[in-house]
Scaffold this active site. Structure first.
Site, mmCIF file in Angstrom:
data_model
loop_
_atom_site.group_PDB
_atom_site.id
_atom_site.type_symbol
_atom_site.label_atom_id
_atom_site.label_comp_id
_atom_site.label_asym_id
_atom_site.label_seq_id
_atom_site.Cartn_x
_atom_site.Cartn_y
_atom_site.Cartn_z
ATOM 1 N N LYS A 1 0.833 -1.218 0.000
ATOM 2 C CA LYS A 1 0.000 0.000 0.000
ATOM 3 C C LYS A 1 0.860 1.258 0.000
ATOM 4 C CE LYS A 1 -2.088 -0.811 3.957
ATOM 5 N NZ LYS A 1 -1.345 -2.000 4.394
ATOM 6 N N ARG B 1 11.927 -1.167 11.000
ATOM 7 C CA ARG B 1 10.904 -0.784 11.963
ATOM 8 C C ARG B 1 10.850 -1.820 13.082
ATOM 9 N NH1 ARG B 1 5.407 0.609 8.724
ATOM 10 N NH2 ARG B 1 4.542 -0.397 10.566
ATOM 11 N N ARG C 1 12.075 -5.834 5.448
ATOM 12 C CA ARG C 1 11.867 -4.454 5.012
ATOM 13 C C ARG C 1 12.823 -3.510 5.731
ATOM 14 N NH1 ARG C 1 5.860 -1.965 5.213
ATOM 15 N NH2 ARG C 1 6.031 -2.181 7.470
ATOM 16 N N ARG D 1 0.532 -8.297 14.105
ATOM 17 C CA ARG D 1 -0.142 -7.281 13.286
ATOM 18 C C ARG D 1 -1.048 -7.942 12.245
ATOM 19 N NH1 ARG D 1 4.796 -4.595 11.122
ATOM 20 N NH2 ARG D 1 3.465 -3.201 9.923
ATOM 21 N N ARG E 1 -9.311 1.250 9.630
ATOM 22 C CA ARG E 1 -8.763 -0.067 9.946
ATOM 23 C C ARG E 1 -9.695 -0.897 10.810
ATOM 24 N NH1 ARG E 1 -2.727 1.002 9.478
ATOM 25 N NH2 ARG E 1 -1.625 -0.836 10.187
#
Ligand code: AMP
Length: 217
Positions: free
Chosen positions: A17, A164, A131, A175, A92
């Site tokens: 996204k 992160r 990531r 998550r 969300r």
């Protein structure tokens, strides 16, 4: 000229996204609003909102709906959203979708399209845990699939790359669980309203982006 300009990007963490939102925003001028980025900046800045959000963000849980709703409400009312926006990471939850509807009514805007990025857990976990992100400009890289030219350094601006804290395997799994429980019901909600466009979040961004652009034109 885009026909659809008020957009929501929906999908699990790691589905692309943010990456596509960034390209679309750079190319078309739509304002990219990442609620996750806003929370991270508020936490870093030590603001009141940041202090309230910190424990939720670091554990991979969701920041309470009212806090997010107020924040998005004031952000969307700003001038730079007049010509369109990409909401990346909001709404969300079902209550957030309701809050969002009220915010749009209040500021006289209408949602044009919800883009749903679909990807399997395997791919998502692989992407999330590898990531790395530029501290300076926010550009995303991936140690496995799209590494920077120079280790630890952003190709674009030379900034330092970091991982992160919530991209650790354990928190990334949490998550995803939160996503399935709280966020995935929004897929049916927006499908029912005829607003949903499904895109393949596993394929290369260079394929997804032109497909999306066509759907918006
Ligand atoms: P993201 O960058 O979208 O993965 O978001 C990072 C974290 O910010 C999430 O795990 C949540 O803790 C928080 N967050 C971002 N957007 C929302 C939202 N719409 N509702 C609640 N929490 C959010």
């Amino acid at each position: 000229m885009l026909k659809k300009k008020n957009l929501v990007f929906l999908g699990p963490p790691g589905a692309g996204k943010g990456t596509i939102a960034r390209i679309l925003s750079d190319e078309t001028g739509l304002t990219h609003i990442s609620t996750g980025d806003i929370f991270r900046a508020e936490i870093k800045g030590g603001t009141e909102l940041g202090k309230k959000a910190q424990e939720y963000v670091s554990s991979g849980g969701l920041v309470p709906d009212e806090l997010v709703g107020d924040m998005v409400g004031s952000r969307l009312a700003k001038d730079d959203c007049a010509d369109g926006f990409i909401l990346d990471g909001f709404p969300r939850t079902l209550p957030q979708a309701e809050i969002f509807k009220n915010v749009l009514d209040k500021i006289g805007k209408k949602l044009d399209l919800v883009v749903y990025f679909k990807a399997s857990d395997d791919v998502l976990l692989k992407r999330l845990t590898a990531r790395i992100i530029c501290k300076q400009c926010g550009l995303n890289f991936n140690k496995l699939f799209s590494p920077p030219k120079k280790d630890g350094v952003c190709d674009e601006c030379g900034g330092e790359l970091y991982q992160r804290a919530d991209d650790s395997l354990e928190t990334a799994k949490d998550r995803l669980e939160v996503y399935y429980k709280e966020t995935s019901p929004l897929i049916d909600l927006y499908r029912g309203e005829g607003l949903l466009l499904e895109v393949d979040g596993e394929q290369d961004k260079m394929k997804t982006y032109p497909e999306l652009l066509e759907a918006l034109s």
